[in-house]
Design a protein around this motif. Sequence first.
Motif: not given
Length: 471
Positions: A162-165, A232-238, A281-284, A331-334
Amino acid sequence: MDTGDPKGHSRRDFGKIMATLFGAGAAATAGPIIGLAQAEEQIKKNREKLQVVEGSRIQIDENKFQRFSSRNIAFNVVSRELGESWYKVGYQKNLAKNLGEGRTGKALEPVGQAQARSAASLAFASTSWNVSTGAHGEGHENEGILSWSSYKMPKFITDKPPDEKNPENLTQQIKVVARLFGADLVGIAPFNPAWIYSSTQTNTYDPGEPKTKDIVIKDVPKPQGDERELVIPSDAKSVVVMAYEMNRLMVQTSPSFLSSAATNLGYGRMGVGSIFLAEFIRGLGYWAIPSKNDTGVSVPMAIEAGLGENSRMGLLITPQFGPSIRLSKVITNMPLISDKPIRFGVEEFCAACKKCARECPSKAIPTGEQAWEGPNECSLNGVKKWYSDTKKCLHFWLENGSSCSNCVAVCPFTKGPSWGHDLVHFMVDKAPLADGIWLGLDDAFGYGRRRSDKEIWEANFSSYGIDPKKG
């Protein structure tokens, strides 16, 4: 775990806030991309007036609560009980009945053969859009267009870190893009494992023995799955939750093929929206799981995302469109900024109203108090709410030959804000002894009356029939 019942916003300001929220929602559906950003900013400001002070309004009894399995969704359970797909029984065997005799329910002017065929054709045509984005046994979690990995996005983009965090910048982008891809409302909730299905039935609507995959949360870098489980990865945030308005006039023909078409159009839009947003989201450089009604329970996610409140009928009620919506989620880790739950009087309103229960042809909607357990295996027990009997509801669909949306059609919130609606709220708030009067007033104003097919074919709709200013 009791997450409390904190103070909500005073209902004396209901009319003013609802009108502002509705206006911002209408602008969001119509404007260009810069208009979408401005509308979302306005909704953000107005949501703050409705936000629950602290915590979630969803109350859970840990002794009774268990994650739900999609094998117990009424569509699957009833198919097993029938020994045949409910969809085949309801929409193929009863097709001739509807084309020849019109529909069941309250009497309207006779529906001719040609007009009935047009309604049926529209319902089936709109279903094709729903199926193409994963439905009716032709699309499951992590399969086809609902893949949990990138569907078409080039790897040289998705594999790049990711470039934008910055959560604030990412949140603004996600909300604008979700609207650009068709969402009428968008909210963000923190990822809550409680609402994820414990397992998913992969042979959907199959009358045989259910074939399931467990849905688990593990420490893996990206979503994945095999023949036994989905991870589902455990780093799911949102969870990004999106709402899509259904056309009110078409819904008010319920129970009919035209109301089914309104629902199917909503399903198609929500499929497109969640799939497109997941790819963005995947593109980011983040992972994303697109979801319609699969993977997890949508209503509690939407409540925690600040889109609305639960209702007597069990559907989400939003300030802008009432329950006349469909929900999808990603669902995403973003790292995103979560919205807060809102309160605008739905629980109190539903306690006094009961119009949806009165107009339910299957009597599947309860008339009593909220409970901790539902009537059968199709219930997500351990949550304090009103529990509808979804098996009873679906059996009426089979009898009628098309789906039923009577509860949505008659709900006073479906019509959006109006002086009559505000009057009812004032009465419920200030004169509880007169609760029995306001339902008569709502009926007297003609709200939720059943529409004829002729009205729909002569209506002046915009694309997808979603312009809130029409009808």
